[in-house]
Design a protein around this motif. Structure first.
Motif, PDB file in Angstrom:
ATOM      1  N   ALA A 198       0.836  -1.200   0.000  1.00  0.00           N
ATOM      2  CA  ALA A 198       0.000   0.000   0.000  1.00  0.00           C
ATOM      3  C   ALA A 198       0.874   1.255   0.000  1.00  0.00           C
ATOM      4  O   ALA A 198       0.573   2.240  -0.695  1.00  0.00           O
ATOM      5  CB  ALA A 198      -0.928  -0.005   1.214  1.00  0.00           C
ATOM      6  N   THR A 199       1.979   1.223   0.748  1.00  0.00           N
ATOM      7  CA  THR A 199       2.912   2.350   0.774  1.00  0.00           C
ATOM      8  C   THR A 199       3.543   2.562  -0.599  1.00  0.00           C
ATOM      9  O   THR A 199       3.697   3.709  -1.056  1.00  0.00           O
ATOM     10  CB  THR A 199       4.008   2.095   1.822  1.00  0.00           C
ATOM     11  OG1 THR A 199       3.406   1.915   3.098  1.00  0.00           O
ATOM     12  CG2 THR A 199       4.991   3.251   1.876  1.00  0.00           C
ATOM     13  N   ALA A 259       0.918   4.116  -2.786  1.00  0.00           N
ATOM     14  CA  ALA A 259       0.716   5.503  -2.365  1.00  0.00           C
ATOM     15  C   ALA A 259       1.813   6.386  -2.954  1.00  0.00           C
ATOM     16  O   ALA A 259       1.536   7.462  -3.512  1.00  0.00           O
ATOM     17  CB  ALA A 259       0.715   5.600  -0.837  1.00  0.00           C
ATOM     18  N   GLY A 287      -3.530   2.163  -0.646  1.00  0.00           N
ATOM     19  CA  GLY A 287      -2.466   3.073  -1.053  1.00  0.00           C
ATOM     20  C   GLY A 287      -2.988   4.373  -1.623  1.00  0.00           C
ATOM     21  O   GLY A 287      -2.468   5.454  -1.319  1.00  0.00           O
ATOM     22  N   SER A 345       8.886   1.916   1.013  1.00  0.00           N
ATOM     23  CA  SER A 345       8.235   0.606   0.889  1.00  0.00           C
ATOM     24  C   SER A 345       9.260  -0.508   0.657  1.00  0.00           C
ATOM     25  O   SER A 345       8.970  -1.675   0.938  1.00  0.00           O
ATOM     26  CB  SER A 345       7.220   0.629  -0.259  1.00  0.00           C
ATOM     27  OG  SER A 345       7.879   0.726  -1.521  1.00  0.00           O
ATOM     28  N   VAL A 386       3.554   4.439   5.093  1.00  0.00           N
ATOM     29  CA  VAL A 386       3.284   5.769   4.539  1.00  0.00           C
ATOM     30  C   VAL A 386       3.751   6.885   5.467  1.00  0.00           C
ATOM     31  O   VAL A 386       3.426   6.906   6.656  1.00  0.00           O
ATOM     32  CB  VAL A 386       1.782   5.933   4.249  1.00  0.00           C
ATOM     33  CG1 VAL A 386       1.475   7.360   3.821  1.00  0.00           C
ATOM     34  CG2 VAL A 386       1.349   4.974   3.151  1.00  0.00           C
TER      35      VAL A 386
END
Length: 669
Positions: free
Chosen positions: A195-196, A199, A357, A400, A406
């Motif tokens: 997800a990071t 993002a 993300g 990441s 994040v």
């Protein structure tokens, strides 16, 4: 350039005298008979077309205005190749702008501010990682690599980089709804890193493609409500740690959280409650002191680390008696381990990682850019929004791959950094160095740190996100903005944090559509003794002109509002005819449409004007256009609609239109 056919110049008209009977309409006095004289220029000017441009030139200009409003390449003009190379390096890596001029005095300021924010970043990093349901060590990792990346790429001198509460909460709530962080911690960690990555990819893409205006769809009003709702949810979630509850709900809505708190009363621990609320009161007190006396900012900045140290010593001393107080436990020593092999690019949960993300990316980007611009304005320098997006995005991509989640510019850390006297991004390097020392040598010292103090740190940090003064200001200034704020607030509290964000975006888009599809239309009157025409309701001294109604449209005219504007203009005409009849005034003959604020028009808008002219012509009413701007005039000319308006259908100003048409009526037998 061929000029639009219009009436020839008429000389010698200095002013026109008109009789005016004011009537009771929207609060205007009803029985005052006023004679006014409107100064008019000696010459009736022609409305000219803008310079002729090719379609390619128009497209190039439009794209430049959309994507390059700041003209980032202006500094490269008239420069040598070597200088252009240097400027390109400075543009891509802002560190090259200030590094050649860096000296010991700047280092002294940055060193002090870097150590100050490190004292805040270390306990906050551990706390926010737990808020995201991640191992506490991930929070420290995230306070080491991203600040180093940002110091090379970022353009803000005062941003303090690291994990933030809202992004941590959203990530934790979205991932834990599908994957259990207790039953499958490895998968959960993989999804957090993935997800990071997405993002960062989303953020850097917005900056690279110069699409920063996308985040502007989150208006300040909706963000005020969203932040306040999320802060309350975060605080209520910390009751688990403050009360020592073991079995607690994973849901983020206010009602399930409160039910879980009171349902598990038998798990409350008086030792935990006493310790937690004591340190919470201490940190809130130091925060209050720092707010009242900004020079004492260091008190609140040092309070979290002081609380961690004191509580750790206290629990260590009472370790044989305070068994009910939960502690962090062992944290691994060493630098960030690589995590590129843990990125989850194939499997059933990939969509969840992408969605998480995108949401956390938008939130963290919004906060980071807002923080950077706020402190840049205080020190009178500019922050390039698109470069900030690239910097924040690239540091999250790098994060990441190095066991970080994040990160962005934190309000609390940046405020401390600013007040501590930070001069450049070196303060982030100093902070990262302090975190590095902690990771290498000091991790065993956190073994007895109680979870309850981390909960108190989080509550103290998020309390500042509840901006009731901003909400009150919204209520006073704009009720629609206040409604958007409350909808976002209630959505976060009672539905969910991601859906609350969705509600915030939906309300912002709805507000835009409302303003676009239902623009303002005004009736104008003349300010006595001047050629100026203004809103009758706003300027009570403004006078109506007999036989005229002067309307202004305050928006572009195109497909989304053309039908509404046609209906609204016809309603204004009907109401004016009824008013004239009721007060025995001069018969309405002419409708002047002031197009000063009409910044654009499309074919639907042109068709609407044409249809409106025909409808009014059948009622023996003349429609006149005044002051169309360049691109509007160009489209009106290309559509040949101006030919149907006749000799006296287009004027440069309302005053010239009134004077010339009035003179033509007087000249008629």
């Amino acid at each position: 350039m061929r000029e639009t056919k219009n009436q020839p110049p008429r000389m010698g008209v200095n002013s026109t005298r008109v009789e005016h009977l004011m009537v009771c309409n929207n609060g205007i006095n009803s029985n005052a008979k006023i004679q006014t004289e409107i100064p008019i220029p000696m010459e009736i000017h022609k409305v000219r077309l803008p310079p002729e441009r090719t379609t390619l030139q128009k497209l190039r200009h439009r794209l430049s205005e959309i994507f390059f409003p700041d003209d980032p390449l202006h500094r490269f003009k008239n420069q040598t190749c070597l200088m252009k190379l240097l400027l390109a390096l400075q543009y891509l890596f802002p560190i090259f702008q200030w590094a050649p001029h860096y000296d010991l005095s700047l280092l002294r300021s940055d060193f002090i501010s870097g150590l100050t924010i490190a004292s805040l970043a270390i306990p906050q990093g551990i706390s926010y990682a737990k808020l995201a349901n991640l191992p506490p060590i991930i929070g420290l990792y995230s306070s080491f690599v991203p600040p180093l990346i940002y110091s090379l790429l970022g353009s803000s001198r005062h941003i303090g980089v690291g994990p933030v509460s809202i992004a941590s909460l959203v990530m934790g709530s979205m991932l834990s709804d599908t994957v259990s962080y207790t039953q499958d911690p490895i998968l959960y960690l993989k999804l957090a890193f993935t997800a990071t990555f997405f993002a960062g990819l989303f953020q850097s893409s917005l900056g690279l493609l110069r699409l920063g205006f996308v985040i502007d769809f989150l208006s300040k009003a909706t963000l005020v409500g969203f932040m306040a709702g999320a802060a309350i949810i975060v605080s209520l979630q910390q009751l688990k740690g403050l009360l020592g509850i073991v079995h607690f709900t994973n849901k983020m809505q206010i009602i399930p959280v409160l039910i879980s708190v009171f349902k598990q009363r038998n798990e409350w621990s008086w030792q935990t409650v006493l310790l937690g609320f004591s340190f919470l009161a201490f940190m809130l007190t130091t925060r209050h002191i720092s707010l009242r006396k900004p020079k004492l900012f260091w008190i609140s900045a040092a309070a979290p680390l002081t609380s961690v140290i004191l509580s750790t010593i206290l629990v260590f001393i009472m370790r044989n008696k305070a068994h009910q107080i939960a502690i962090i436990g062992e944290l691994p020593k060493g630098l960030n381990p690589p995590s590129s092999n843990m990125l989850y690019f194939n499997g059933p949960f990939l969509a969840l990682a992408i969605k998480t993300g995108l949401v956390t990316g938008i939130l963290s980007l919004t906060e980071g850019i807002a923080v950077g611009r706020t402190f840049a304005a205080l020190k009178n320098y500019q922050v390039d929004g698109n470069k900030e997006m690239m910097a924040i995005g690239l540091m999250n991509i790098a994060g990441s791959c190095s066991s970080c989640y994040v990160t962005t510019g934190s309000f609390s850390r940046s405020a401390v950094n600013f007040n501590a006297g930070a001069q450049t991004a070196v303060s982030n390097i100093i902070m990262a160095s302090a975190v590095l020392v902690t990771l290498l040598f000091l991790m065993p010292l956190f073994y007895y740190t109680p979870n309850v103090v981390l909960a108190a740190i989080i509550i103290t940090a998020v309390v500042g996100l509840i901006d009731y003064q901003a909400a009150y200001k919204l209520w006073k200034v704009d009720k629609l903005d206040f409604l958007a704020c409350m909808c976002s607030f209630i959505g976060v509290l009672f539905i969910s944090v991601p859906l609350g964000l969705g509600i915030a975006v939906a309300i912002s888009v709805f507000k835009i559509l409302l303003h676009v599809s239902r623009p303002n239309t005004l009736v104008l009157g003349n300010i006595p003794g001047t050629p100026i025409f203004h809103n009758l309701n706003q300027y009570r001294e403004a006078l109506r002109i007999p036989s005229f109604i002067i309307l202004a449209v305050e928006s572009p005219i195109y497909f989304a509002n053309s039908t509404y504007l046609q209906e609204r203009i016809l309603r204004w005409v009907r109401e004016e005819e009824e008013r004239v009849k009721a007060n025995n005034e001069s018969t309405l003959k002419c409708i002047i449409l002031d197009m000063t604020a009409v910044t654009a028009i499309d074919t639907s808008g042109i068709d609407t004007l044409c249809e409106l002219r025909k409808m009014l012509d059948k009622r023996s009413l003349q429609l006149v256009l005044a002051n169309p701007v360049g691109n509007v005039m160009e489209k009106l000319h290309q559509s040949n609609i101006l030919d149907s308006f006749g000799l006296r259908g287009l004027y440069l100003t309302v005053g010239e239109a009134v004077a010339d048409i009035s003179s033509s009526w007087k000249a008629q037998p």
